[in-house]
Design an enzyme around this catalytic site. Structure first.
Site, PDB file in Angstrom:
ATOM      1  N   CYS A 333      -0.317   7.867  36.428  1.00 51.11           N
ATOM      2  CA  CYS A 333       0.243   6.662  35.832  1.00 51.11           C
ATOM      3  C   CYS A 333      -0.303   5.413  36.526  1.00 51.11           C
ATOM      4  CB  CYS A 333       1.768   6.717  35.830  1.00 51.11           C
ATOM      5  SG  CYS A 333       2.522   5.566  34.653  1.00 51.11           S
ATOM      6  N   HIS A 417       3.527  11.955  33.760  1.00 51.61           N
ATOM      7  CA  HIS A 417       4.388  12.437  34.839  1.00 51.61           C
ATOM      8  C   HIS A 417       4.841  13.857  34.514  1.00 51.61           C
ATOM      9  CE1 HIS A 417       4.725   8.497  36.703  1.00 51.61           C
ATOM     10  NE2 HIS A 417       5.057   7.960  35.535  1.00 51.61           N
TER      11      HIS A 417
END
Length: 499
Positions: A333, A417
Site C-alpha cells: 500500500c 493488505h
C-alpha cells in the site's frame, strides 16, 4: 441474558480490546448472541468489511470472537491521524472530512447521534453488546465532547468496568484516580475493576484489592494473568511494543530475517503477523538503516501519510540503504507507493509532484475518493484474498504483475493488505524470497494462520472464564450498575481506615 456493558481503561493499551474480545468469545460459548461496539476509534489499523466499509481492525477481531460478520455499526466513527494535528474522519465506513482537533468539535453533536444509532441497531439485533471505551474516561479536557467513554455510558445507561494494566506499575493509583476524577453522575456507572497482565503471587495482590474496594466501594471482578505469546489485531503502534507472533525453529536449514520499516504513521502492520507466525521467520521493526544489515527481506508497510513518511525515510538514510541492498524488498500500500518513480499527491499531503524511490516502474496519483475493496486474485498458482484502503492509484508502465501491483527483479509492490494471510501464497512468496536472498530456508507446509488466530481468541475466552467473576459480569449486563455505589470527592477518598 440481555443487556450491555462498557469496558473502559485507565490508559490506552490497558487491555480494553483484549477484554472485550475475551468477553465476546465467553458469551458466544454460552449461546449468547453478542456483538462488540466501539463508538469512536482512533486507529491506523483498519480493515474493510464485506460491504465495503472501513472500520478498526480490533473490532473485526472482536467480531470474529463473537462469531459474527463485521459491519460498520461495530465502529461507526473511525479517526485516522495523518499528522499530530489532523485526522481523517470515517463515518460508518466512509471518509467524510479531514479535520484538526478544533474543527472536529463542529462534528461531535452529529457524530454522537450516529454512534447512538449504531449502538441501538446492534442492541436490536443481539442479546448483548459489549462496548469498548477509547483511551481513558478521565481525559477531563475532552469530557464535554466525549462519545466513546462516559458520554456513551451516560447516554445508554451502561455499567462500566475499568481495566488497569498492572505491568505498567501504579495500577491502584490509576484505578482509584479514574473514579475520583469523574463527576458524580459518571461515578454512578463505574461498577468495578479488572486488573490485567498480572504476574506474581495472588496472595500479595489481595490486600491491595481489599483496600481499593474500601476506598472506592467497588469490587475487582477479575485479575487476568499475563498470557505469554498473546498477539491479536491491535489499534495502534503501541501494540508493536507488545508481543507479536512468536518465531519457531526453522523448517529448513536457516532462519529468514525480515526487517520492517517503522514509519511514524505506520498502518496495518498486522499484515506482517502472518510472516512472524511462520516457523523460522524472524520479524523486527526498524528505525535506522543499520538495522537492515543481515535482513533477507525488507518491508515497507502501509502508512496513513505516504509522502510525509517517505520524507522521514529519506531523512533517516534509508533511501541509500534500499538502493544498495541486493536482498528482496516488499512494499505494501503506502510502502508500494513509495517505491514508485513519481508520486502526484494533491489530496493527502497536498505537496503535488514528489519523486519516489524509483525502485519500481510505477506512477502514483492520489484521488479524492478512497478505494475500499475486498479483492480476490491469484499468484504463484494460489488464490489470494486481500483488502484495499488507499487514495493513491498506482499505474504500472514496466516490470511484471505482482497481485494488483508490480515486480521488478527482487522488488515487489502491492496495494493489497492481508495477502500474506493466505497460506499458500505466503509459502510461495517466502520460498522465492529465500531463493533470491540465497538462504536455505523452506516454509513449513502446515502453518494455518486463520487457525492460529482462532486459537488466540479461544485463549482469551479461556482467560475470561477462568479469571473473571462470571456471575458478577452477568449481573452488570442484565441489571446495570448497582444503585448504591458511593461517590468519591475529587482529590480525596471517603475517610475509612486502611487496616
Amino acid at each position: 441474558m440481555k443487556g450491555s456493558l462498557l469496558i473502559a481503561g485507565t490508559t490506552s493499551d490497558a487491555g480494553k480490546s483484549i477484554v472485550v474480545a475475551g468477553l465476546c468469545r465467553w458469551l458466544r460459548r454460552q449461546g449468547v448472541s453478542v456483538a462488540p461496539f466501539k463508538a469512536q476509534n482512533m486507529s491506523l489499523n483498519s480493515m474493510v468489511t464485506a460491504d465495503g466499509a472501513e472500520i478498526g481492525r480490533a473490532q473485526v477481531m472482536q467480531a470474529q470472537a463473537a462469531g459474527i460478520e463485521p459491519t460498520a455499526h461495530l465502529n461507526p466513527i473511525l479517526l485516522k491521524p495523518g499528522s499530530d494535528r489532523r485526522s481523517q474522519v470515517v463515518v460508518r465506513g466512509r471518509p467524510v472530512a479531514d479535520v484538526d482537533a478544533v474543527q472536529y468539535r463542529d462534528h461531535r453533536d452529529h457524530l454522537r447521534e450516529v454512534a447512538l444509532e449504531s449502538y441501538h441497531e446492534l442492541r436490536s439485533r443481539h442479546d448483548v453488546v459489549v462496548c469498548e471505551g477509547a483511551g481513558s474516561p478521565t481525559e477531563i479536557n475532552l469530557r464535554r465532547g466525549d462519545i466513546a467513554n462516559m458520554g456513551l455510558a451516560r447516554a445508554a445507561g451502561l455499567p462500566v468496568l475499568v481495566v488497569g494494566d498492572i505491568d505498567r506499575g501504579g495500577v491502584f493509583a490509576a484505578l482509584y484516580g479514574t473514579v475520583a476524577l469523574l463527576e458524580p453522575a459518571d461515578q454512578e456507572l463505574v461498577s468495578g475493576f479488572v486488573i490485567n497482565k498480572f504476574r506474581g503471587a495472588p496472595e500479595l495482590l489481595a490486600p491491595g484489592l481489599e483496600q481499593l474496594r474500601a476506598l472506592t466501594g467497588r469490587p475487582t471482578v477479575g485479575v487476568l494473568p499475563w498470557l505469554d505469546g498473546l498477539w491479536l489485531d491491535v489499534e495502534d503502534s503501541l501494540g508493536l511494543s507488545a508481543a507479536r507472533p512468536a518465531t519457531g525453529l526453522p523448517h529448513g536449514e536457516e532462519t529468514l530475517r525480515v526487517a520492517v520499516l517503522r514509519f511514524p504513521r505506520i498502518s496495518n502492520f498486522t499484515d506482517l503477523d502472518a510472516l512472524a507466525c511462520e516457523p523460522g521467520v524472524s520479524v523486527s521493526y526498524v528505525t535506522s538503516p543499520g538495522e537492515l544489515a543481515g535482513a533477507d527481506l525488507v518491508v515497507l508497510p502501509g502508512t496513513r501519510a505516504t509522502v510525509s513518511d517517505l520524507a522521514w525515510l529519506r531523512e533517516n538514510g534509508f533511501e541509500e540503504a534500499l538502493r544498495r541492498t541486493d536482498r528482496p524488498v516488499l512494499g505494501v500500500c503506502g510502502g508500494y507507493q513509495m517505491l514508485a518513480e513519481t508520486i502526484h499527491d494533491d489530496v493527502e499531503s497536498r505537496r503535488g509532484e514528489v519523486a519516489g524511490l524509483g525502485l519500481l516502474p510505477v506512477t502514483v496519483r492520489f484521488a479524492p475518493d478512497k478505494v475500499l475493496a475486498r479483492p480476490v486474485g491469484a499468484h504463484y498458482g494460489q488464490t489470494v484474498h486481500g483488502y484495499e484502503i488507499h487514495h493513491g492509484r498506482a499505474e504500472r508502465h514496466g516490470g511484471e504483475p505482482f497481485l494488483d501491483g508490480c515486480r521488478a527483479g527482487a522488488v515487489f509492490g502491492t496495494t493489497w493488505h492481508g495477502a500474506l494471510e493466505n497460506d499458500g501464497f505466503r509459502r510461495a512468496f517466502l520460498s522465492e524470497v529465500a531463493e533470491l536472498a540465497g538462504r536455505r530456508f523452506t516454509p513449513a507446509p502446515d502453518t494455518d494462520f486463520a487457525a492460529l488466530r482462532e486459537r488466540q481468541l479461544d485463549a482469551l475466552g479461556d482467560l475470561v472464564a477462568a479469571h473473571l467473576d462470571g456471575e458478577a459480569v452477568e449481573r452488570l449486563i442484565t441489571r446495570g450498575a448497582p444503585p448504591d455505589l458511593p461517590a468519591l470527592p475529587p482529590g480525596g477518598a471517603p475517610h475509612q481506615p486502611l487496616s
